[in-house]
Write a protein that holds these residues in place. Sequence first.
Motif, PDB file in Angstrom:
ATOM      1  N   TYR A 238       1.517 -53.088  18.761  1.00 53.72           N
ATOM      2  CA  TYR A 238       2.395 -52.656  17.673  1.00 53.72           C
ATOM      3  C   TYR A 238       3.863 -52.755  18.085  1.00 53.72           C
ATOM      4  O   TYR A 238       4.209 -52.544  19.251  1.00 53.72           O
ATOM      5  CB  TYR A 238       2.122 -51.196  17.296  1.00 53.72           C
ATOM      6  CG  TYR A 238       0.757 -50.936  16.719  1.00 53.72           C
ATOM      7  CD1 TYR A 238       0.552 -50.896  15.343  1.00 53.72           C
ATOM      8  CD2 TYR A 238      -0.340 -50.718  17.549  1.00 53.72           C
ATOM      9  CE1 TYR A 238      -0.705 -50.642  14.813  1.00 53.72           C
ATOM     10  CE2 TYR A 238      -1.600 -50.471  17.028  1.00 53.72           C
ATOM     11  CZ  TYR A 238      -1.776 -50.438  15.656  1.00 53.72           C
ATOM     12  OH  TYR A 238      -3.022 -50.192  15.133  1.00 53.72           O
ATOM     13  N   LEU A 239       4.704 -53.069  17.101  1.00 52.20           N
ATOM     14  CA  LEU A 239       6.142 -52.924  17.230  1.00 52.20           C
ATOM     15  C   LEU A 239       6.517 -51.598  16.583  1.00 52.20           C
ATOM     16  O   LEU A 239       6.156 -51.344  15.435  1.00 52.20           O
ATOM     17  CB  LEU A 239       6.867 -54.072  16.517  1.00 52.20           C
ATOM     18  CG  LEU A 239       8.392 -53.961  16.452  1.00 52.20           C
ATOM     19  CD1 LEU A 239       9.013 -54.181  17.825  1.00 52.20           C
ATOM     20  CD2 LEU A 239       8.969 -54.954  15.436  1.00 52.20           C
TER      21      LEU A 239
ATOM     22  N   ILE B 231       1.628 -56.228  15.410  1.00 48.48           N
ATOM     23  CA  ILE B 231       2.336 -57.472  15.719  1.00 48.48           C
ATOM     24  C   ILE B 231       1.593 -58.692  15.171  1.00 48.48           C
ATOM     25  O   ILE B 231       2.226 -59.665  14.748  1.00 48.48           O
ATOM     26  CB  ILE B 231       2.582 -57.582  17.239  1.00 48.48           C
ATOM     27  CG1 ILE B 231       3.596 -56.499  17.660  1.00 48.48           C
ATOM     28  CG2 ILE B 231       3.095 -58.971  17.627  1.00 48.48           C
ATOM     29  CD1 ILE B 231       3.930 -56.478  19.129  1.00 48.48           C
ATOM     30  N   ASP B 232       0.266 -58.652  15.121  1.00 45.27           N
ATOM     31  CA  ASP B 232      -0.467 -59.797  14.584  1.00 45.27           C
ATOM     32  C   ASP B 232      -0.241 -59.967  13.086  1.00 45.27           C
ATOM     33  O   ASP B 232      -0.515 -61.033  12.536  1.00 45.27           O
ATOM     34  CB  ASP B 232      -1.969 -59.669  14.868  1.00 45.27           C
ATOM     35  CG  ASP B 232      -2.576 -58.425  14.214  1.00 45.27           C
ATOM     36  OD1 ASP B 232      -3.144 -58.560  13.108  1.00 45.27           O
ATOM     37  OD2 ASP B 232      -2.463 -57.335  14.799  1.00 45.27           O
ATOM     38  N   ARG B 233       0.271 -58.923  12.406  1.00 46.17           N
ATOM     39  CA  ARG B 233       0.541 -59.017  10.967  1.00 46.17           C
ATOM     40  C   ARG B 233       1.988 -59.410  10.666  1.00 46.17           C
ATOM     41  O   ARG B 233       2.345 -59.541   9.496  1.00 46.17           O
ATOM     42  CB  ARG B 233       0.239 -57.675  10.292  1.00 46.17           C
ATOM     43  CG  ARG B 233      -1.249 -57.385  10.142  1.00 46.17           C
ATOM     44  CD  ARG B 233      -1.441 -56.136   9.322  1.00 46.17           C
ATOM     45  NE  ARG B 233      -2.841 -55.808   9.148  1.00 46.17           N
ATOM     46  CZ  ARG B 233      -3.291 -54.590   8.869  1.00 46.17           C
ATOM     47  NH1 ARG B 233      -2.425 -53.592   8.740  1.00 46.17           N
ATOM     48  NH2 ARG B 233      -4.565 -54.359   8.728  1.00 46.17           N
ATOM     49  N   ILE B 234       2.812 -59.538  11.696  1.00 45.61           N
ATOM     50  CA  ILE B 234       4.182 -60.001  11.489  1.00 45.61           C
ATOM     51  C   ILE B 234       4.133 -61.521  11.328  1.00 45.61           C
ATOM     52  O   ILE B 234       3.891 -62.253  12.282  1.00 45.61           O
ATOM     53  CB  ILE B 234       5.092 -59.607  12.667  1.00 45.61           C
ATOM     54  CG1 ILE B 234       5.168 -58.077  12.771  1.00 45.61           C
ATOM     55  CG2 ILE B 234       6.493 -60.200  12.490  1.00 45.61           C
ATOM     56  CD1 ILE B 234       5.953 -57.575  13.968  1.00 45.61           C
ATOM     57  N   LYS B 235       4.302 -61.988  10.087  1.00 45.96           N
ATOM     58  CA  LYS B 235       4.122 -63.404   9.786  1.00 45.96           C
ATOM     59  C   LYS B 235       5.305 -64.245  10.274  1.00 45.96           C
ATOM     60  O   LYS B 235       5.136 -65.402  10.656  1.00 45.96           O
ATOM     61  CB  LYS B 235       3.916 -63.604   8.281  1.00 45.96           C
ATOM     62  CG  LYS B 235       2.637 -62.956   7.765  1.00 45.96           C
ATOM     63  CD  LYS B 235       1.437 -63.449   8.559  1.00 45.96           C
ATOM     64  CE  LYS B 235       0.145 -62.793   8.134  1.00 45.96           C
ATOM     65  NZ  LYS B 235      -1.000 -63.236   8.979  1.00 45.96           N
TER      66      LYS B 235
ATOM     67  N   VAL C 190       5.393 -48.024  12.525  1.00 49.43           N
ATOM     68  CA  VAL C 190       4.676 -48.927  13.423  1.00 49.43           C
ATOM     69  C   VAL C 190       4.197 -50.157  12.637  1.00 49.43           C
ATOM     70  O   VAL C 190       3.742 -50.043  11.498  1.00 49.43           O
ATOM     71  CB  VAL C 190       3.476 -48.235  14.101  1.00 49.43           C
ATOM     72  CG1 VAL C 190       3.962 -47.179  15.074  1.00 49.43           C
ATOM     73  CG2 VAL C 190       2.528 -47.608  13.085  1.00 49.43           C
ATOM     74  N   TYR C 191       4.324 -51.328  13.264  1.00 48.33           N
ATOM     75  CA  TYR C 191       3.917 -52.594  12.658  1.00 48.33           C
ATOM     76  C   TYR C 191       2.968 -53.315  13.606  1.00 48.33           C
ATOM     77  O   TYR C 191       3.327 -53.549  14.772  1.00 48.33           O
ATOM     78  CB  TYR C 191       5.131 -53.488  12.392  1.00 48.33           C
ATOM     79  CG  TYR C 191       6.160 -52.897  11.468  1.00 48.33           C
ATOM     80  CD1 TYR C 191       6.059 -53.053  10.085  1.00 48.33           C
ATOM     81  CD2 TYR C 191       7.235 -52.171  11.961  1.00 48.33           C
ATOM     82  CE1 TYR C 191       7.000 -52.505   9.229  1.00 48.33           C
ATOM     83  CE2 TYR C 191       8.174 -51.612  11.120  1.00 48.33           C
ATOM     84  CZ  TYR C 191       8.055 -51.785   9.754  1.00 48.33           C
ATOM     85  OH  TYR C 191       8.979 -51.231   8.907  1.00 48.33           O
TER      86      TYR C 191
END
Length: 242
Positions: free
Chosen positions: A117-118, A145-149, A142-143
Amino acid sequence: EPPLRNLLDMHEVFAVLKILLESRALTKTELFPIIDKLIDCCLTAENKAVLKELIGNEKYHYVELQHKTEFLNNMWQLSGAVKNHLLTKLSYQKKDGTIVERLVKPVGIMFSEFYFYLTAFICPGNDQHLCEAIADDPFPTVYRIDRIKSFEITEEHFRVPYEDRFEEGEFRKRVQFMFPGKLKTIRFWYRGSSLEAVLDRLPTAKIIKKDETGWLISAEVFGEGIDMWLRTHGDKIELVND
């Protein structure tokens, strides 16, 4: 004569390999080269053969996560934004598949329950001029990271938010399952047989008192993920409303 460089012992490499394989955090194309390089750290061909045999079956049956996204390079670049305090634009895919645009202040990289996560503070209205206006939220969003396109690391520096209060290690103690939400204190009775597991899961937990039925525990937590965890314990846990 001392060695020219420090090398991991075989038992140390074995422990790291087991953690990597059990985490299932990476795709095969990113994980397997790491495994091979770690095994090459062992001093002898005999040790390499032993390690390969020990983890061979797990490697063969390794199951990738559903997202199947390679992200190590992206994660490394984002860590630079964290280190250098640079505003970053994210194109992020939410759980329902929709894509949202966010302007954020990245403050950390974390791993939990399969995913990296970021952690970042959102700039209100994606306006960098409003970025200092985050006044009522002492912890970041929280984001995965694999979902940050896609992302763009700008050249705009930001002041580290909550410099005196926010620490990644302290955030880690309080977050459960990386669900969003506010910081809160919970109190509950635990009447199960594994107090150690509860205290390990909740690093901020404190035992307030004990009686013949169980332990009264207080813990400071962030987000709503704690509710999911509490429900898995059924009647072994009873929440206490202040």
